[in-house]
Scaffold this active site. Sequence first.
Site, PDB file in Angstrom:
ATOM      1  N   LYS A  40      42.372  28.918  37.275  1.00  0.00           N
ATOM      2  CA  LYS A  40      43.363  30.013  37.101  1.00  0.00           C
ATOM      3  C   LYS A  40      44.796  29.713  37.057  1.00  0.00           C
ATOM      4  CE  LYS A  40      40.466  33.508  39.251  1.00  0.00           C
ATOM      5  NZ  LYS A  40      39.895  34.230  38.024  1.00  0.00           N
ATOM      6  N   ASP A  54      35.636  24.411  41.083  1.00  0.00           N
ATOM      7  CA  ASP A  54      35.741  25.614  41.568  1.00  0.00           C
ATOM      8  C   ASP A  54      36.394  26.450  40.593  1.00  0.00           C
ATOM      9  OD1 ASP A  54      36.684  27.877  43.086  1.00  0.00           O
ATOM     10  OD2 ASP A  54      36.704  26.652  44.779  1.00  0.00           O
ATOM     11  N   HIS A  55      36.029  27.396  40.042  1.00  0.00           N
ATOM     12  CA  HIS A  55      36.691  28.027  39.100  1.00  0.00           C
ATOM     13  C   HIS A  55      38.098  28.385  39.226  1.00  0.00           C
ATOM     14  CE1 HIS A  55      34.790  31.704  40.101  1.00  0.00           C
ATOM     15  NE2 HIS A  55      35.716  32.236  39.700  1.00  0.00           N
ATOM     16  N   HIS A  63      36.722  29.242  47.365  1.00  0.00           N
ATOM     17  CA  HIS A  63      37.909  29.699  46.727  1.00  0.00           C
ATOM     18  C   HIS A  63      38.996  30.013  47.838  1.00  0.00           C
ATOM     19  CE1 HIS A  63      35.105  30.472  43.640  1.00  0.00           C
ATOM     20  NE2 HIS A  63      34.818  31.631  43.775  1.00  0.00           N
ATOM     21  N   LYS A  99      33.143  43.088  49.418  1.00  0.00           N
ATOM     22  CA  LYS A  99      32.825  43.862  48.592  1.00  0.00           C
ATOM     23  C   LYS A  99      33.066  45.220  48.568  1.00  0.00           C
ATOM     24  CE  LYS A  99      29.866  40.377  46.256  1.00  0.00           C
ATOM     25  NZ  LYS A  99      30.683  40.360  45.052  1.00  0.00           N
ATOM     26  N   ARG A 156      15.004  24.950  30.005  1.00  0.00           N
ATOM     27  CA  ARG A 156      13.050  25.401  29.827  1.00  0.00           C
ATOM     28  C   ARG A 156      12.786  26.183  28.632  1.00  0.00           C
ATOM     29  NH1 ARG A 156      11.864  24.732  35.750  1.00  0.00           N
ATOM     30  NH2 ARG A 156      13.469  26.584  36.068  1.00  0.00           N
ATOM     31  N   GLU A 171      37.230  42.963  46.451  1.00  0.00           N
ATOM     32  CA  GLU A 171      36.379  43.217  45.192  1.00  0.00           C
ATOM     33  C   GLU A 171      35.905  44.592  45.503  1.00  0.00           C
ATOM     34  OE1 GLU A 171      33.720  39.939  43.510  1.00  0.00           O
ATOM     35  OE2 GLU A 171      33.630  39.844  45.579  1.00  0.00           O
TER      36      GLU A 171
END
Lengths: 509, 342
Positions: free
Chosen positions: A202, A197-198, A260, A360, A62, A236
């Site tokens: 890996k 799904d990154h 994941h 987290k 945009r 994390e």
Amino acid sequence: METLMDNPLKEGLGERRRPEPFTFVIFGAAGDLAHRKLFPALYNLMVDNWLGGDCRIIGVARRPYDTDTFREDVRKAIVKYSRRKPESAVLDRLIANTSYLTADFNDAGQYGALKAVLTDPGQDFPKNHLFYLATPPSAYPIIAANLGAVGLARPDTPEHWVRIIVEKPFGHDLDSAVALNADLHHVFDESQIYRIDHYLGKETVQNILVFRFANGIFEPLWTRQYVDHVQITVAESLGVAGRGSYYDQAGALRDMVQNHMLQLVSLIAMEPPVAFEADAVRDEKVKVLRSIRPFSTRDVAEYTVRAQYEHGSVDGEIVPGYLDEPDIASDSRTESYVALRLLIDNWRWAGVPFYLRTGKRLAKRATEIAIQFKTAPHRFFRQTETPELSPNLLTLKIQPDEGISLRFGAKVPGPEIRVRTVNMEFLYGTSFAGTPPEAYERLLLDAMIGDSTLFTRKDEVEAAWTLVSSILHGWQRARGPIPTYESGSWGPDEADRLLQHDGFRWRRP
Amino acid sequence: MTQRSIRWTKESVRGPELLQHLPSIVPQALNGIVPISATVMTLGIYVEAAHQSDWIQTAQQIAQTHPARILILSPAPSGRTEDRIDVDVHAAIEENRGPGRPPLLLSECLAMTLYGRIADYWLDWMQPLIRSDLPSYLWWLHAPPTERFRWDLLSNTFDSVIIDSQAFPLDHWLPLITASEDYGIGLMDLDWIRGAAFRHLLAESADDARALAILEEPDHVVVTSRETTRWPLPSSWLWLSWKLQWKLGLPPCHHPTIDVQHAHGTASVWQFSRGDQSLVLSDAGESWSLHLVENHAVIRAWEEPRWTSGTLDDLRRLLTEGPDLLYRETLQHSLLERTEPL
């Protein structure tokens, strides 16, 4: 003038992983994902000669950029985020092949403009098209429908192709995932859809398959006979870090487990596929997801734990609690931590619990899969100085310190029989020097050449959501406060009790 | 984490003494701490003593991508002397890896000058220095070995031998090629890696029936190269000849129907012609290009970027990819099964 004749020169020649000429159209090209991940990945693919000069890129967003301003932005992003210091010659080549189109995704009329650009004989864009939806998920059905409406969802000729890459989150529950699949299928065939799904890009995640199926020693042990239990940790140390409004809608279960972590479970638990081909691999992964015992409401209460972090200290810094983070509602019941026990009801894994935890603001960043083996059947050393032996533990370290370690007992030198636990360790960073490619490099290249092995299939997404939705339903019915844990700890006491109940304890990554 | 180099040199040391001392060199420099070794292979290089320091630098560059124990052996300049070794050890260490984590030995390069009879027994000397159970490669930089070479020793010491058939013609390597089959030695060729783009481009073009027709029965083939005495990419030429059943073998090539000529030019170009059509494959520096030409007009073009840039890059890629079955089959079909003279 291609024909289907035998080509003697291709016999025995290794697979050529270079895409045919194509046009890469990135929706949301002005956004963070495109700048941080996609353009640096394209640049590194070009450096490594995976991309020829015949890859053209059109950014669509945009923001009212002109092509020159957009190019400058892309150049800065690559300089900032590329894993390698940019070489100007390659960077110039990539930038020269990049252009920009200002468009509102919701405006159906603007897809005609995109089509006009793609088919303009003067601009000579390659007729193979790869669309990347780096946009908010709410835009996926709109973009797909509009691409279909202007005829961009199908190739012009049978020799050409059109593919679409869709980012996570793919739905927010089973119903929305099914609806999104239906919307996409209304326009695209499943073979055209690449759900990214990154995690699967890996190197360490792909190595799970190599480790299991390229080594004869481990697979015979990979069963209920020898494996005591499996622990998968995705920890994390960061908090919601600027993603508060998104995260509070999602929570740890949707954000990490649905995609994941269930991918990791599938790769660890799957049977050997008949070939390393997209559907063969994905068939086996889906079978695992379908074998996971469904959660009843009572199971949810007994075998899942959710929690929110309180203030505390992480990495030597005092950090606020979840409810005090920006963009988080003060009465939020969204979980920043989840732990659960899965049982896989199949011949190989019956009775072997899989414990998953993610959160987290935990003590440190670590993604690991630990396979704990059963202890030696006969306590041969019980009369010695070491009556209790630690079980063997095989740990696949996904990140950081990527590698594999095997814990076993060894005799402490001396006249007495003392056994001490030691580790055999393999580290990626030292055995394979050089910077490994980023996950997005691998996944983009795969989509470019049409290899969907590392992308999530429709039935896989829906099987994962079926499981996760049953937990979500159970949580919705639950009353009472959500447990909390101190930031910088390894999670709530309830999670410890989840394992203690079965006679285990969480390992310390 | 910090990286540091450890260097240790000693002259006139005898073999057993050196073998005894080698394991303690790095721990001594680390105040008695034994590092974990991260090396994944052994690479042997036999070079002239005068060039040893250059090769130490090269070895360190190789180790940046392939953590290795690299053994550089050089015979001392001729002259009768006692059996002894001058040794120069360079080790790369990673330290301060966190509490309880020992240092890592990332790579080690042992440059040795061999005096006396031990120079004749260099292959025996390498045996105790090879890292056990990990791949081992011998990079053969000199004239090819003769038939009387101790292949048994070679095969017990190294898994694979790396050659360059651009530097020495492939037919000179025949004793090694034959021995590689007899003794199970892997054979890897830098020339084969350099020819990867050549093979892939031609294979890609051969999906087009017009290109394949030219390649299958060309009237003329003109190979242009910078060097008048050397034919570019000989191993890939053999592959092409075998796959297309030309039965041409290595140059000079004589064939009843295919006229093969070698020309001198500024770049490597292969031109395959049939009637008014031709395929022209050029090494254009940064990339390779292939043109399908009809009546002097280009009707289709292919391009392939250069895969590697220089010998070191060739070697790194070769070590990454390992022995290629197609290369072995090419040699078997083109050189070992031939009955007519080469």
